[in-house]
Design a protein around this motif. Structure first.
Motif, PDB file in Angstrom:
ATOM      1  N   MET A  69       8.909 -11.546  -6.739  1.00  0.00           N
ATOM      2  CA  MET A  69      10.086 -11.548  -5.878  1.00  0.00           C
ATOM      3  C   MET A  69      10.717 -10.160  -5.930  1.00  0.00           C
ATOM      4  SD  MET A  69      11.283 -13.855  -3.864  1.00  0.00           S
ATOM      5  CE  MET A  69      10.897 -15.454  -4.536  1.00  0.00           C
ATOM      6  N   LEU A  70      10.909  -9.562  -4.767  1.00  0.00           N
ATOM      7  CA  LEU A  70      11.492  -8.230  -4.656  1.00  0.00           C
ATOM      8  C   LEU A  70      12.875  -8.327  -4.027  1.00  0.00           C
ATOM      9  CD1 LEU A  70       8.356  -6.404  -3.195  1.00  0.00           C
ATOM     10  CD2 LEU A  70       9.091  -6.457  -5.591  1.00  0.00           C
ATOM     11  N   SER A  71      13.858  -7.732  -4.679  1.00  0.00           N
ATOM     12  CA  SER A  71      15.235  -7.701  -4.183  1.00  0.00           C
ATOM     13  C   SER A  71      15.589  -6.285  -3.748  1.00  0.00           C
ATOM     14  CB  SER A  71      16.189  -8.157  -5.286  1.00  0.00           C
ATOM     15  OG  SER A  71      15.901  -9.479  -5.675  1.00  0.00           O
ATOM     16  N   VAL A  72      16.797  -6.117  -3.245  1.00  0.00           N
ATOM     17  CA  VAL A  72      17.256  -4.812  -2.780  1.00  0.00           C
ATOM     18  C   VAL A  72      17.049  -3.766  -3.873  1.00  0.00           C
ATOM     19  CG1 VAL A  72      19.277  -3.490  -2.048  1.00  0.00           C
ATOM     20  CG2 VAL A  72      18.904  -5.791  -1.165  1.00  0.00           C
ATOM     21  N   GLY A  73      16.385  -2.687  -3.499  1.00  0.00           N
ATOM     22  CA  GLY A  73      16.122  -1.595  -4.423  1.00  0.00           C
ATOM     23  C   GLY A  73      14.783  -1.690  -5.122  1.00  0.00           C
ATOM     24  N   ASP A  74      14.109  -2.844  -5.043  1.00  0.00           N
ATOM     25  CA  ASP A  74      12.815  -3.004  -5.701  1.00  0.00           C
ATOM     26  C   ASP A  74      11.712  -2.356  -4.863  1.00  0.00           C
ATOM     27  OD1 ASP A  74      14.048  -4.387  -7.723  1.00  0.00           O
ATOM     28  OD2 ASP A  74      13.448  -6.366  -6.991  1.00  0.00           O
ATOM     29  N   ILE A  75      10.692  -1.870  -5.567  1.00  0.00           N
ATOM     30  CA  ILE A  75       9.588  -1.139  -4.929  1.00  0.00           C
ATOM     31  C   ILE A  75       8.266  -1.779  -5.327  1.00  0.00           C
ATOM     32  CG2 ILE A  75       8.410   1.086  -4.762  1.00  0.00           C
ATOM     33  CD1 ILE A  75      11.153   2.347  -5.631  1.00  0.00           C
ATOM     34  N   PHE A  76       7.407  -2.007  -4.335  1.00  0.00           N
ATOM     35  CA  PHE A  76       6.046  -2.488  -4.562  1.00  0.00           C
ATOM     36  C   PHE A  76       5.099  -1.356  -4.171  1.00  0.00           C
ATOM     37  CE2 PHE A  76       2.136  -4.453  -2.904  1.00  0.00           C
ATOM     38  CZ  PHE A  76       1.770  -5.245  -3.973  1.00  0.00           C
ATOM     39  N   PHE A  77       4.230  -0.962  -5.080  1.00  0.00           N
ATOM     40  CA  PHE A  77       3.236   0.072  -4.799  1.00  0.00           C
ATOM     41  C   PHE A  77       1.875  -0.580  -4.709  1.00  0.00           C
ATOM     42  CE2 PHE A  77      -0.016   2.997  -6.471  1.00  0.00           C
ATOM     43  CZ  PHE A  77       0.020   3.946  -5.458  1.00  0.00           C
ATOM     44  N   ALA A  78       1.249  -0.474  -3.550  1.00  0.00           N
ATOM     45  CA  ALA A  78      -0.094  -1.016  -3.353  1.00  0.00           C
ATOM     46  C   ALA A  78      -1.082   0.140  -3.452  1.00  0.00           C
ATOM     47  CB  ALA A  78      -0.210  -1.698  -1.996  1.00  0.00           C
ATOM     48  N   SER A  79      -1.864   0.133  -4.521  1.00  0.00           N
ATOM     49  CA  SER A  79      -2.888   1.164  -4.662  1.00  0.00           C
ATOM     50  C   SER A  79      -4.014   0.875  -3.676  1.00  0.00           C
ATOM     51  CB  SER A  79      -3.414   1.183  -6.100  1.00  0.00           C
ATOM     52  OG  SER A  79      -3.881  -0.092  -6.469  1.00  0.00           O
ATOM     53  N   VAL A  80      -4.908   1.816  -3.520  1.00  0.00           N
ATOM     54  CA  VAL A  80      -6.033   1.651  -2.598  1.00  0.00           C
ATOM     55  C   VAL A  80      -6.800   0.388  -2.978  1.00  0.00           C
ATOM     56  CG1 VAL A  80      -8.194   2.665  -1.793  1.00  0.00           C
ATOM     57  CG2 VAL A  80      -6.222   4.133  -2.197  1.00  0.00           C
ATOM     58  N   GLY A  81      -7.034  -0.474  -1.997  1.00  0.00           N
ATOM     59  CA  GLY A  81      -7.803  -1.690  -2.228  1.00  0.00           C
ATOM     60  C   GLY A  81      -6.996  -2.907  -2.623  1.00  0.00           C
ATOM     61  N   THR A  82      -5.666  -2.770  -2.742  1.00  0.00           N
ATOM     62  CA  THR A  82      -4.831  -3.913  -3.112  1.00  0.00           C
ATOM     63  C   THR A  82      -4.570  -4.792  -1.890  1.00  0.00           C
ATOM     64  OG1 THR A  82      -3.704  -2.628  -4.830  1.00  0.00           O
ATOM     65  CG2 THR A  82      -2.624  -4.651  -4.089  1.00  0.00           C
ATOM     66  N   GLU A  83      -5.110  -6.001  -1.909  1.00  0.00           N
ATOM     67  CA  GLU A  83      -4.862  -6.951  -0.818  1.00  0.00           C
ATOM     68  C   GLU A  83      -3.508  -7.596  -1.057  1.00  0.00           C
ATOM     69  OE1 GLU A  83      -7.187 -10.493   1.596  1.00  0.00           O
ATOM     70  OE2 GLU A  83      -7.766 -10.062  -0.474  1.00  0.00           O
ATOM     71  N   HIS A  84      -2.662  -7.633  -0.008  1.00  0.00           N
ATOM     72  CA  HIS A  84      -1.309  -8.131  -0.178  1.00  0.00           C
ATOM     73  C   HIS A  84      -0.738  -8.655   1.132  1.00  0.00           C
ATOM     74  CE1 HIS A  84      -0.994  -3.927   1.049  1.00  0.00           C
ATOM     75  NE2 HIS A  84       0.235  -4.188   1.493  1.00  0.00           N
ATOM     76  N   VAL A  85       0.362  -9.422   0.997  1.00  0.00           N
ATOM     77  CA  VAL A  85       1.096  -9.920   2.161  1.00  0.00           C
ATOM     78  C   VAL A  85       2.549 -10.123   1.740  1.00  0.00           C
ATOM     79  CG1 VAL A  85       0.492 -12.346   1.686  1.00  0.00           C
ATOM     80  CG2 VAL A  85       1.246 -11.683   3.969  1.00  0.00           C
ATOM     81  N   ALA A  86       3.460  -9.689   2.598  1.00  0.00           N
ATOM     82  CA  ALA A  86       4.901  -9.816   2.338  1.00  0.00           C
ATOM     83  C   ALA A  86       5.434 -11.085   3.001  1.00  0.00           C
ATOM     84  CB  ALA A  86       5.639  -8.597   2.875  1.00  0.00           C
TER      85      ALA A  86
END
Length: 103
Positions: A69-86
């Motif tokens: 869970m990401l709140s205001v100010g939080d950062i998600f870094f997806a490196s090369v090859g990271t499968e993700h969905v928001a």
């Protein structure tokens, strides 16, 4: 010079974006959404910063789905090859920095 008040950005559809900058093949975009995106792998690295709202980020590592869970100010870094969905929890505004023309 640009000054952008992110909370004033309210487009007509989910994941619509406001282009802020583009330099050396990198795009900086402000997105608004109230709907999940889709599972994807970017063409390069991605920095995803929550500016307003809450976003549950799903990502896969070694075939296993993880959620954070990401709140205001939080950062998600997806490196090369990271499968993700928001998955926004209601309306959210996010700043996305990634390779130009990435997925």
């Amino acid at each position: 010079m640009k000054i952008i008040v992110s909370k004033n950005f309210s487009p007509s559809r989910a994941w619509e974006a406001l282009d802020i900058a583009n330099f050396d093949g990198t795009s900086v975009r402000l997105h608004w959404t109230d709907q999940p995106y889709r599972w994807h792998i970017n063409d390069g690295e991605e920095v995803f910063v929550v500016l307003d709202g809450v976003v549950e980020m799903h990502y896969r590592e070694r075939g296993e789905v993880h959620k954070v869970m990401l709140s205001v100010g939080d950062i998600f870094f997806a490196s090369v090859g990271t499968e993700h969905v928001a998955h926004p929890q209601g309306a959210a505004r996010v700043l996305v920095i990634e390779k130009e023309d990435s997925v």
